[in-house]
Scaffold this active site. Structure first.
Site, PDB file in Angstrom:
ATOM      1  N   PRO A  93       0.858  -1.681   0.077  1.00  0.00           N
ATOM      2  CA  PRO A  93      -0.044  -0.334  -0.220  1.00  0.00           C
ATOM      3  C   PRO A  93       0.827   1.271  -0.721  1.00  0.00           C
ATOM      4  O   PRO A  93       1.862   1.463   0.504  1.00  0.00           O
ATOM      5  CB  PRO A  93      -1.046   0.316   1.190  1.00  0.00           C
ATOM      6  CG  PRO A  93      -0.821  -1.683   1.595  1.00  0.00           C
ATOM      7  CD  PRO A  93       0.578  -1.951   1.002  1.00  0.00           C
ATOM      8  N   CYS A  94       0.426   2.179  -0.311  1.00  0.00           N
ATOM      9  CA  CYS A  94       1.258   3.829  -0.955  1.00  0.00           C
ATOM     10  C   CYS A  94       0.661   4.777  -0.673  1.00  0.00           C
ATOM     11  O   CYS A  94       1.786   5.806  -0.602  1.00  0.00           O
ATOM     12  CB  CYS A  94       1.240   3.237  -2.518  1.00  0.00           C
ATOM     13  SG  CYS A  94       0.095   3.843  -3.737  1.00  0.00           S
ATOM     14  N   PRO A  95      -0.233   4.986  -0.015  1.00  0.00           N
ATOM     15  CA  PRO A  95      -0.576   6.611   0.491  1.00  0.00           C
ATOM     16  C   PRO A  95       0.255   7.249   1.411  1.00  0.00           C
ATOM     17  O   PRO A  95       0.853   8.586   1.386  1.00  0.00           O
ATOM     18  CB  PRO A  95      -2.170   6.257   1.103  1.00  0.00           C
ATOM     19  CG  PRO A  95      -2.316   4.496   1.017  1.00  0.00           C
ATOM     20  CD  PRO A  95      -1.408   3.849   0.681  1.00  0.00           C
ATOM     21  N   ASP A  96       1.286   6.150   2.002  1.00  0.00           N
ATOM     22  CA  ASP A  96       2.296   7.335   3.251  1.00  0.00           C
ATOM     23  C   ASP A  96       3.836   8.152   2.370  1.00  0.00           C
ATOM     24  O   ASP A  96       4.043   8.066   2.867  1.00  0.00           O
ATOM     25  CB  ASP A  96       2.718   6.073   4.415  1.00  0.00           C
ATOM     26  CG  ASP A  96       1.504   5.726   5.349  1.00  0.00           C
ATOM     27  OD1 ASP A  96       0.447   6.657   5.888  1.00  0.00           O
ATOM     28  OD2 ASP A  96       1.824   4.390   5.399  1.00  0.00           O
ATOM     29  N   PHE A  97       3.464   7.155   1.091  1.00  0.00           N
ATOM     30  CA  PHE A  97       4.349   6.993   0.390  1.00  0.00           C
ATOM     31  C   PHE A  97       3.612   8.428  -1.024  1.00  0.00           C
ATOM     32  O   PHE A  97       5.242   8.543  -2.110  1.00  0.00           O
ATOM     33  CB  PHE A  97       5.460   6.301  -1.058  1.00  0.00           C
ATOM     34  CG  PHE A  97       5.855   5.408   0.637  1.00  0.00           C
ATOM     35  CD1 PHE A  97       7.201   5.743   1.766  1.00  0.00           C
ATOM     36  CD2 PHE A  97       5.443   4.211   0.451  1.00  0.00           C
ATOM     37  CE1 PHE A  97       7.632   5.302   2.325  1.00  0.00           C
ATOM     38  CE2 PHE A  97       5.874   3.668   1.393  1.00  0.00           C
ATOM     39  CZ  PHE A  97       6.861   3.805   2.120  1.00  0.00           C
TER      40      PHE A  97
END
Length: 387
Positions: free
Chosen positions: A91-95
């Site tokens: 999962p990529c939201p934090d980047f």
């Protein structure tokens, strides 16, 4: 026998689809979010005219999985196959620029580190890692990715590239960081000591410079997929800008590649499952936003003769149909992600979960092109070690 693959963060299975179409056999999948599991099972069962029970998914958190438990599930407790791969896009939201930007401290961001820990434990012949461009363009996130690749560098030679889906014929401006790695024991057998040392030197240089874009672009050795017709498509063609909404006949400009024009994917959908599923339009913006105006954070209206922005339908981002006063339908979003028409999502799945799992995936066509090059590498490995 097809090369077997283990899939983490499976979601709707779009990366899996690309691998399967290239000849790989995805034998084990891990997905924690149960609505995505429901969608994946239904979609694959429809594609293969099979039962959802034919597509088991491990729903444990990656934090609770061990190489031993994965081996027992994937290979029935038998010895490891001589060749197998691991794929995954944590999962990529934090980047993401549009996300929380918490990086490795975020609940999602830490999953990238756990993914590389699984690679160390499983010791696959190859792996594929996929994430948003922000994990490389942001200094803090790039440092974190460097740390993860350093962890595996003892056992793996890797290559890294920012790929845009447009460059392989997907009608979507979607940039993603892709890392492909091969186990050094395999490379030693097929390349020899000298070439393997050269790959090791390249990797050490990349890591010492913390994967700086000006460095990694100069040191690619994997045969990354590229189609000349679509290279640098964003700048090599004169794309239309905006038109007033509701104009019926807008002629497609000459010389535009039809594969990159959204309008060509919104045809012939009348009798295909998921086409009549979309959020009911309530805002006046559905009638006022011009065709092709994607300047807003939300309420972006696609242009029929241009590519789509990144298909990211969560976090209140709304993409509007070019010619109709509504959002895209589920099927139209799937078309933009190059998902086959015989893949469907179940009626009982919420619209929010449908759009989220579609937007979270890798375009199937991009995944397939990467998978094809990995397959060719195993057939006849020939890394480009020249300058």
């Amino acid at each position: 026998m097809a090369i077997q693959v283990l899939s983490f963060f499976t979601g709707a299975g779009l990366l899996d689809l690309g691998m399967h179409e290239a000849g790989f056999d995805v034998v084990w999948r891990n997905e924690y979010h149960l609505p995505f599991v429901q969608g994946f099972k239904y979609g694959f069962a429809k594609m293969h005219d099979a039962s959802i029970d034919d597509f088991p998914v491990c729903t444990s958190s990656i934090e609770n999985l061990t190489p031993y438990s994965i081996r027992n599930e994937a290979f029935s407790g038998k010895v490891w196959p001589s060749f197998f791969g691991v794929i995954g896009g944590p999962p990529c939201p934090d980047f993401s620029v549009a996300g929380s930007n918490k990086g490795s401290s975020g609940d999602n961001g830490k999953l990238t580190g756990l993914y590389f820990d699984q690679i160390i434990g499983l010791q696959p012949t190859f792996f594929v890692f996929e994430n948003v461009k922000g994990i490389l363009s942001n200094l803090k996130h790039r440092k974190y990715l460097t740390e993860q690749l350093y962890k595996i560098s003892k056992d793996y030679a890797f290559d890294i590239k920012v790929m845009n889906s447009l460059d392989v014929g997907v009608a979507q401006d979607r940039e993603r960081v892709i890392v492909v790695g091969f186990h050094k024991s395999y490379l030693h057998d097929v390349l020899g000591i000298t070439e393997l040392k050269e790959l090791g030197l390249r990797n050490r240089l990349l890591l010492s410079k913390q994967l700086h874009p000006n460095i990694y672009k100069q040191h690619n050795w994997f045969n990354w997929p590229s189609i000349y017709k679509f290279e640098n498509a964003k700048t090599n063609f004169e794309w239309p800008t905006t038109n007033a909404f509701g104009v019926k006949d807008i002629v497609c400009p000459d010389n535009l590649p039809p594969e990159l024009c959204v309008g060509n994917y919104l045809k012939g959908l009348e009798n295909i499952e998921n086409q009549n599923e979309f959020f009911t339009p309530k805002s006046s913006k559905f009638l006022s936003v011009e065709e092709g105006d994607v300047s807003r954070k939300s309420f972006k209206r696609l242009h029929r003769w241009r590519y789509s922005p990144t298909a990211a339908y969560g976090n209140n981002e709304v993409h509007l149909h070019p010619m109709l006063p509504r959002r895209l339908s589920v099927r139209e979003a799937m078309r933009i992600q190059t998902i086959p028409d015989n893949y469907s999502l179940p009626r009982e799945m919420t619209l929010s979960n449908k759009f989220k799992t579609i937007g979270n995936g890798v375009p199937v066509k991009l995944a397939n092109h990467i998978a094809q090059e990995i397959y060719r590498f195993f057939d006849c490995p020939s890394p480009k070690l020249g300058s």
